[in-house]
Design an enzyme around this catalytic site. Structure first.
Site, PDB file in Angstrom:
ATOM      1  CE  LYS A   1      -0.338   0.443   4.908  1.00 21.51           C
ATOM      2  NZ  LYS A   1      -0.978   0.664   6.099  1.00 21.51           N
TER       3      LYS A   1
ATOM      4  CG  ASN B   1      -6.953  10.035   4.094  1.00 26.70           C
ATOM      5  OD1 ASN B   1      -7.282  10.100   2.982  1.00 26.70           O
ATOM      6  ND2 ASN B   1      -5.592  10.385   4.252  1.00 26.70           N
TER       7      ASN B   1
ATOM      8  CE1 TYR C   1      -2.406   0.503  -2.387  1.00 28.82           C
ATOM      9  CE2 TYR C   1      -3.125   2.802  -2.622  1.00 28.82           C
ATOM     10  CZ  TYR C   1      -3.116   1.746  -2.239  1.00 28.82           C
ATOM     11  OH  TYR C   1      -4.209   1.314  -0.971  1.00 28.82           O
TER      12      TYR C   1
ATOM     13  CB  SER D   1      -7.668   3.357  -2.208  1.00 25.71           C
ATOM     14  OG  SER D   1      -7.091   4.381  -1.850  1.00 25.71           O
TER      15      SER D   1
ATOM     16  CE  LYS E   1      -5.723  -1.076  -3.041  1.00 18.68           C
ATOM     17  NZ  LYS E   1      -5.827  -2.645  -1.993  1.00 18.68           N
TER      18      LYS E   1
ATOM     19  CG  LEU F   1      -0.878  14.092   9.459  1.00 19.09           C
ATOM     20  CD1 LEU F   1       0.270  14.972   9.154  1.00 19.09           C
ATOM     21  CD2 LEU F   1      -1.992  14.890   8.934  1.00 19.09           C
TER      22      LEU F   1
HETATM   23  P1  NAD Z   1      -1.316  -3.227   6.000  1.00 25.08           P
HETATM   24  O1  NAD Z   1       0.003  -3.481   4.984  1.00 25.08           O
HETATM   25  O2  NAD Z   1      -1.384  -3.072   7.383  1.00 25.08           O
HETATM   26  O3  NAD Z   1      -2.088  -4.616   5.900  1.00 25.08           O
HETATM   27  C1  NAD Z   1      -2.128  -5.348   4.675  1.00 25.08           C
HETATM   28  C2  NAD Z   1      -1.799  -7.010   4.979  1.00 25.08           C
HETATM   29  O4  NAD Z   1      -1.735  -7.570   4.000  1.00 25.08           O
HETATM   30  C3  NAD Z   1      -0.351  -7.084   5.624  1.00 25.08           C
HETATM   31  O5  NAD Z   1      -0.755  -7.941   6.971  1.00 25.08           O
HETATM   32  C4  NAD Z   1       0.356  -7.651   4.886  1.00 25.08           C
HETATM   33  O6  NAD Z   1       1.306  -8.486   5.485  1.00 25.08           O
HETATM   34  C5  NAD Z   1      -0.427  -8.599   3.996  1.00 25.08           C
HETATM   35  N1  NAD Z   1      -0.160  -8.916   2.683  1.00 25.08           N
HETATM   36  C6  NAD Z   1       0.513  -8.235   1.746  1.00 25.08           C
HETATM   37  N2  NAD Z   1       0.787  -8.936   0.713  1.00 25.08           N
HETATM   38  C7  NAD Z   1       0.186 -10.181   0.965  1.00 25.08           C
HETATM   39  C8  NAD Z   1       0.415 -11.353   0.017  1.00 25.08           C
HETATM   40  N3  NAD Z   1       0.712 -11.162  -1.064  1.00 25.08           N
HETATM   41  N4  NAD Z   1      -0.313 -12.360   0.809  1.00 25.08           N
HETATM   42  C9  NAD Z   1      -0.670 -12.386   2.045  1.00 25.08           C
HETATM   43  N5  NAD Z   1      -0.709 -11.217   2.476  1.00 25.08           N
HETATM   44  C10 NAD Z   1      -0.288 -10.431   2.205  1.00 25.08           C
HETATM   45  O7  NAD Z   1      -2.283  -2.283   5.331  1.00 25.08           O
HETATM   46  P2  NAD Z   1      -3.765  -1.526   5.737  1.00 25.08           P
HETATM   47  O8  NAD Z   1      -3.615  -0.267   6.104  1.00 25.08           O
HETATM   48  O9  NAD Z   1      -4.246  -2.646   6.651  1.00 25.08           O
HETATM   49  O10 NAD Z   1      -4.430  -1.853   4.545  1.00 25.08           O
HETATM   50  C11 NAD Z   1      -5.174  -3.118   4.141  1.00 25.08           C
HETATM   51  C12 NAD Z   1      -5.898  -2.867   2.594  1.00 25.08           C
HETATM   52  O11 NAD Z   1      -6.596  -1.565   2.430  1.00 25.08           O
HETATM   53  C13 NAD Z   1      -4.757  -2.724   1.476  1.00 25.08           C
HETATM   54  O12 NAD Z   1      -5.203  -3.295   0.361  1.00 25.08           O
HETATM   55  C14 NAD Z   1      -4.705  -1.192   1.220  1.00 25.08           C
HETATM   56  O13 NAD Z   1      -4.195  -1.128  -0.018  1.00 25.08           O
HETATM   57  C15 NAD Z   1      -5.988  -0.946   1.384  1.00 25.08           C
HETATM   58  N6  NAD Z   1      -6.212   0.501   1.673  1.00 25.08           N
HETATM   59  C16 NAD Z   1      -5.306   1.109   2.839  1.00 25.08           C
HETATM   60  C17 NAD Z   1      -5.615   2.467   3.024  1.00 25.08           C
HETATM   61  C18 NAD Z   1      -4.910   2.942   4.327  1.00 25.08           C
HETATM   62  O14 NAD Z   1      -4.432   4.234   4.335  1.00 25.08           O
HETATM   63  N7  NAD Z   1      -4.400   2.133   5.270  1.00 25.08           N
HETATM   64  C19 NAD Z   1      -6.360   3.459   2.293  1.00 25.08           C
HETATM   65  C20 NAD Z   1      -6.938   2.716   1.130  1.00 25.08           C
HETATM   66  C21 NAD Z   1      -7.193   1.347   1.026  1.00 25.08           C
HETATM   67  N1  UFG Z   2       1.161  15.021   5.462  1.00 26.29           N
HETATM   68  C1  UFG Z   2       2.048  15.729   5.814  1.00 26.29           C
HETATM   69  N2  UFG Z   2       3.312  15.255   6.440  1.00 26.29           N
HETATM   70  C2  UFG Z   2       3.469  14.001   6.488  1.00 26.29           C
HETATM   71  C3  UFG Z   2       2.575  13.204   5.945  1.00 26.29           C
HETATM   72  C4  UFG Z   2       1.317  13.700   5.327  1.00 26.29           C
HETATM   73  O1  UFG Z   2       1.924  17.006   5.531  1.00 26.29           O
HETATM   74  O2  UFG Z   2       4.456  13.579   6.945  1.00 26.29           O
HETATM   75  C5  UFG Z   2       0.061  15.599   4.479  1.00 26.29           C
HETATM   76  C6  UFG Z   2      -0.077  15.238   3.075  1.00 26.29           C
HETATM   77  O3  UFG Z   2       0.363  15.995   2.360  1.00 26.29           O
HETATM   78  C7  UFG Z   2      -1.782  15.229   3.127  1.00 26.29           C
HETATM   79  C8  UFG Z   2      -2.285  14.641   4.475  1.00 26.29           C
HETATM   80  O4  UFG Z   2      -1.100  14.960   5.164  1.00 26.29           O
HETATM   81  O5  UFG Z   2      -2.085  16.332   2.828  1.00 26.29           O
HETATM   82  C9  UFG Z   2      -2.537  13.257   4.486  1.00 26.29           C
HETATM   83  O6  UFG Z   2      -1.533  12.336   3.923  1.00 26.29           O
HETATM   84  P1  UFG Z   2      -1.338  10.962   4.247  1.00 26.29           P
HETATM   85  O7  UFG Z   2      -0.029  10.299   3.648  1.00 26.29           O
HETATM   86  O8  UFG Z   2      -1.607  10.566   5.625  1.00 26.29           O
HETATM   87  O9  UFG Z   2      -2.914  10.226   3.429  1.00 26.29           O
HETATM   88  P2  UFG Z   2      -2.929  10.224   1.952  1.00 26.29           P
HETATM   89  O10 UFG Z   2      -4.089  11.008   1.775  1.00 26.29           O
HETATM   90  O11 UFG Z   2      -1.923  10.896   1.107  1.00 26.29           O
HETATM   91  O12 UFG Z   2      -2.970   8.679   1.304  1.00 26.29           O
HETATM   92  C10 UFG Z   2      -3.872   7.873   2.028  1.00 26.29           C
HETATM   93  C11 UFG Z   2      -3.002   6.777   1.905  1.00 26.29           C
HETATM   94  C12 UFG Z   2      -3.412   6.031   0.460  1.00 26.29           C
HETATM   95  C13 UFG Z   2      -4.966   6.243   0.060  1.00 26.29           C
HETATM   96  C14 UFG Z   2      -5.428   7.407   0.331  1.00 26.29           C
HETATM   97  C15 UFG Z   2      -6.807   7.567   0.154  1.00 26.29           C
HETATM   98  O13 UFG Z   2      -1.805   6.710   2.194  1.00 26.29           O
HETATM   99  O14 UFG Z   2      -2.948   4.850   0.261  1.00 26.29           O
HETATM  100  O15 UFG Z   2      -5.190   7.916   1.676  1.00 26.29           O
HETATM  101  O16 UFG Z   2      -7.596   6.404   0.985  1.00 26.29           O
HETATM  102  F1  UFG Z   2      -5.068   5.756  -1.164  1.00 26.29           F
END
Ligand code: NAD
Ligand code: UFG
Length: 356
Positions: free
Chosen positions: A84, A178, A148, A124, A152, A199
């Site tokens: 991710k 987020n 990335y 996402s 998705k 953040l």
């Molecule tokens: P995370 O990395 O904490 O969890 C993902 C898990 O998947 C991990 O435990 C990792 O070990 C496992 N994994 C990765 N590849 C694998 C594989 N090939 N086989 C088996 N396991 C595997 O991430 P998260 O924040 O919990 O996100 C979960 C899902 O939500 C992800 O698909 C991510 O893209 C999506 N998502 C996350 C955010 C965010 O900001 N956290 C936002 C939008 C979407």
């Molecule tokens: N930001 C800072 N300083 C930092 C980190 C972030 O100023 O050290 C700012 C960014 O510029 C943004 C806000 O904080 O304005 C949020 O940034 P994040 O990196 O926390 O989150 P994003 O919105 O960039 O992205 C997140 C996930 C993506 C996901 C997206 C929408 O990282 O994977 O939300 O779900 F796709």
């Protein structure tokens, strides 16, 4: 229901496991632990008082997925597993396409083979690109701006094709905004590897004294105070969204897409103030250049999920920051004490024992 949770040891997966178990569902977790620790699942078990099967399985190993389906009756799959990190995806695009896209194709193949047709997928808000009209509705144009995001979007399209060819499938695409916060126990939370990209984890590490100051990426956006605006959502609210998706929509054939967000946008400076309030610590910061690829503003129109799933986010930013802080204070180095990687597990395909 008996639910297979892929990526169940991760940040959102572990919180969702708790909600699923507390609602009385049976779960089976598979994870390759590439970005998570077994300790998270041990804590899920401790919080819920329940044990469940866990397999160290990589979705790239189709035979291993088959063995799990052969060992357990599964009604539905909640599919979190994926890489991710946006920046990393630009450096290693093939790794992202292989892991996220091929992993999902393998999973769907096996589901087909075992006649499991209900899937909830972690998509996402990133699929909306950086230029959409706010608030973002599910029918807004999609446009990925990094590898990335393209994984998705590709997976959303692949799943739509799976449904088109197999109209008895029900697929729910949840587009997260987020996710931040942690379980109220402070036992489960986000444990990023290395320097946090996002953040909230960064800010929490500054507040606890692990890092010196926050860099705010851009102070000249056309927003209320010049800093980026996002729709932060408590991870437990996000987790309950999966339950609603499973209970309501996953029985209805089709491809159902929902935003999971609050509908409220907060700027970086507002989040700094909220976190300072929750933690009682000051967060030194500097304003630096914009981060390439960042949108100025991104927030959801969450009405469809409310109308069709009966779901809405309940927790505000103060609560999100308080829960993040509790997790940070209780676990200043994350799940560190039990760092273990899949390659160190002697029998990766045997069920890992859970010790409470
Ligand atoms: P995370 O990395 O904490 O969890 C993902 C898990 O998947 C991990 O435990 C990792 O070990 C496992 N994994 C990765 N590849 C694998 C594989 N090939 N086989 C088996 N396991 C595997 O991430 P998260 O924040 O919990 O996100 C979960 C899902 O939500 C992800 O698909 C991510 O893209 C999506 N998502 C996350 C955010 C965010 O900001 N956290 C936002 C939008 C979407
Ligand atoms: N930001 C800072 N300083 C930092 C980190 C972030 O100023 O050290 C700012 C960014 O510029 C943004 C806000 O904080 O304005 C949020 O940034 P994040 O990196 O926390 O989150 P994003 O919105 O960039 O992205 C997140 C996930 C993506 C996901 C997206 C929408 O990282 O994977 O939300 O779900 F796709």
């Amino acid at each position: 229901m008996a639910i297979l949770v892929t990526g169940g040891a991760g940040y959102i997966g572990s919180h969702t496991c708790i909600e699923l178990l507390q609602k009385g569902h049976d779960i089976v977790v598979i994870d390759n632990f590439s970005n998570s620790k077994q300790e998270a699942l041990r804590r899920v078990s401790r919080i819920t008082g329940k044990t469940f099967p866990i397999y160290a399985v990589d979705l790239l190993q189709k035979r291993d997925i088959q063995k799990v389906f052969a060992a357990h009756p599964i009604d539905a799959v909640v599919h979190f597993a994926g890489l991710k990190a946006v920046g990393e995806s630009a450096l290693f695009p093939l790794r992202y396409f292989q892991n996220n896209v091929t992993g999902t194709v393998n999973l769907c193949h096996v589901m087909m083979e075992f006649n499991v047709k209900r899937l909830v997928f972690s998509s996402s808000a990133t699929v909306y690109g950086a230029t959409g009209q706010m608030p973002l509705r599910e029918d807004a144009a999609v446009h990925a701006i990094n590898p990335y995001g393209r994984t998705k979007l590709m997976i959303e399209e692949i799943l739509a094709d799976v449904y088109a060819a197999n109209p008895d499938w029900s697929i729910v695409l949840l587009r997260y905004f987020n996710p931040i916060g942690a379980h109220e126990s402070g036992e489960i939370g986000e444990d990023p590897n290395g320097v946090p990209n996002n953040l909230l984890p960064y800010m929490a590490q500054v507040a606890i004294g692990n890092r010196q100051q926050l860099s705010i990426y851009g102070g000249d956006y056309e927003t209320k105070d010049g800093t980026g605006v996002r729709d932060y959502i408590h991870v437990v609210d996000l987790a309950t969204g999966h339950l609603k998706a499973l209970e309501r929509t996953v029985h209805i054939p089709g491809v159902h897409t929902y935003n999971l967000g609050t509908g409220n946008g907060y700027s970086v400076l507002e989040m700094v103030a909220a976190f300072e309030g929750a933690s009682g610590r000051s967060i030194p910061y500097i304003i630096t250049n914009r981060r390439p690829g960042d949108a100025a503003v991104c927030y959801a129109d969450p009405r469809k999920a409310k109308q069709e799933l009966g779901w809405q986010a309940m927790r505000g930013v103060e609560r999100m920051c308080m829960d993040t802080w509790r997790w940070q204070v209780k676990n200043p180095h994350g799940y560190e004490r039990s760092r273990i990687s899949a390659k160190h597990l002697s029998h990766p395909l045997s069920e890992l024992s859970l010790q409470k």
